[in-house]
Design an enzyme around this catalytic site. Structure first.
Site, PDB file in Angstrom:
ATOM      1  N   LYS A  40      27.386  30.297  36.106  1.00 33.03           N
ATOM      2  CA  LYS A  40      26.738  30.740  37.344  1.00 33.03           C
ATOM      3  C   LYS A  40      27.574  31.820  38.021  1.00 33.03           C
ATOM      4  O   LYS A  40      27.036  32.819  38.521  1.00 33.03           O
ATOM      5  CB  LYS A  40      26.583  29.536  38.276  1.00 33.03           C
ATOM      6  N   TYR A  78      52.748  42.347  47.135  1.00 33.46           N
ATOM      7  CA  TYR A  78      53.392  41.062  47.425  1.00 33.46           C
ATOM      8  C   TYR A  78      54.545  41.324  48.389  1.00 33.46           C
ATOM      9  O   TYR A  78      54.378  42.063  49.351  1.00 33.46           O
ATOM     10  CB  TYR A  78      53.818  40.393  46.119  1.00 33.46           C
TER      11      TYR A  78
END
Length: 392
Positions: free
Chosen positions: A99, A44
């Site tokens: 899925k 970061y």
């Protein structure tokens, strides 16, 4: 060698099912820990700024330094969820999460579910076009026909990445693979079969097209009002086009007229086909009763008349399941950097699925188990190899 599935009857309780879905089935995992100041400064601030500046200067670097190029967006409006119908986006989200889990388990691809609170094709297309920097491929799921055809077509034109409506093409790929297995074990030629398809939704349309391309010339297709033929005045443009390309004998009527003497029945409609009609099919026939959860005819009854029987269920032999196709198809397309999933890639996927069966081929084993770990890599390799053929 991987053992064939014995398809045991699986019994689960409602409590088990709901417990497994608490807080959803997906989470985000870190590729490396963020447990030190040094790690934070790299992942970061301030380190990430260097990567962002580099991508701003050269957009192609996003493929290397973000997950977008390997991320599949699983997109639905919840209008045609298998076995449930139009249940809306929120109720369809557990299906889309599942899925995404299959993409990870069988294709080693990250995927995110995106459910849209609109059925407007313009809004769906515009939303995904604007989201394009976020993902590397689009798996359309459970969008009702005929809107699904337009949405897929427009997204393929608008996006520079693989797009596939799995209800159409995943089903068609696995059906073709199963037909390869069935005709091989019966020593038949696909082009010699008289095929009857019940259902002209997304899956039925795609299956008809891929089987026609594979050489089937005697095909009869039915919707809820009977056999498609050019003289019907109630057909949509999509059905009218299919009617012109099928039914060479000019049949009219319904299932009675269609099934008499047929070599193969492919059920994708959710309707019930009586035993006495299956009995009128030609000897040593093929029955693929794929509606879920209830096949058009029980496989034990169909097996009294047909030589090869398959369903979409895991508790019967010869399960025709889309998970055999879509993880490997998208993995292969992304591995190859393909911008489109072509017809050649779909056929290559079907051939790869059939190829996994190998010497174990039998009337009870025409396609591999969805759990077979060889399937995903085989399909991905075949699709990647075929990606340069007809690629755009």
């Amino acid at each position: 060698m991987t053992e064939k599935s014995e398809n045991p009857q699986i019994v689960v309780t409602d409590e088990e099912i709901f417990e497994a879905h608490v807080a959803g089935k997906l989470s985000v995992e870190l590729k490396s820990p963020l447990d030190t100041q040094r790690a934070l400064s790299i992942a970061y601030t301030p380190g990430v700024a260097q990567v962002s500046r580099a991508i701003a200067a050269d957009q192609t670097l996003a493929a290397r330094y973000t997950w977008a190029s390997r991320l599949v967006a699983v997109v639905s409006d919840g209008s045609a969820v298998l076995g449930l119908g139009d249940i809306g986006p929120s109720a369809s989200l557990p299906v889309m999460e599942g899925k995404c889990g299959l993409f990870k388990a069988y294709g080693d691809l990250d995927a995110i579910p995106i459910v849209l609170d609109t059925k407007d094709p313009d809004e769906i297309v515009e939303t995904l076009v604007r989201l394009r920097p976020t993902f590397g491929a689009v798996n359309l799921e459970d969008i009702s026909a005929p809107r699904c055809f337009e949405i897929e077509r427009r997204l393929i034109e608008a996006l520079d990445c693989p797009v596939m409506h799995d209800d159409q093409h995943g089903t068609a790929i696995v059906v073709l693979a199963a037909m390869m297995g069935a005709t091989k074990v019966l020593d038949r030629d696909i082009s010699s079969l008289r095929v009857v398809i019940s259902g002209v939704g997304a899956a039925g349309m795609a299956c008809a097209n891929i089987l026609l391309a594979a050489g089937v010339s005697e095909m009869t297709v039915l919707d809820s009002r009977g056999i498609l033929h050019p003289n019907r005045d109630d057909l949509t443009p999509v059905k009218s086009d299919l009617a012109r390309r099928t039914n060479p004998d000019g049949l009219s009527g319904g299932m009675v007229e269609a099934l008499k003497g047929a070599d193969m029945f492919l059920g994708l409609s959710g309707g019930i086909v009586p035993e006495e009609l299956i009995a009128t099919m030609a000897p040593d026939g093929i029955v693929f009763a794929l509606s879920n959860p209830d096949p058009e005819i029980h496989p034990e009854i169909a097996a009294k008349y047909a030589a090869v029987v398959a369903t979409g269920r895991s508790d019967f032999l010869n399960q025709i399941n889309n998970v055999l196709a879509f993880p490997g198809v998208f993995r292969g397309a992304l591995d190859a950097g393909a911008r489109r999933i072509t017809e050649q890639m779909k056929v290559a996927a079907a051939e790869a699925i059939f190829g996994v069966v190998g010497d174990d081929l039998s009337r009870e084993y025409i396609v591999p188990s969805p759990l077979d770990p060889r399937v995903g890599p085989a399909v991905a390799a075949a699709v990647a190899a075929a990606s340069s053929v007809g690629a755009v």
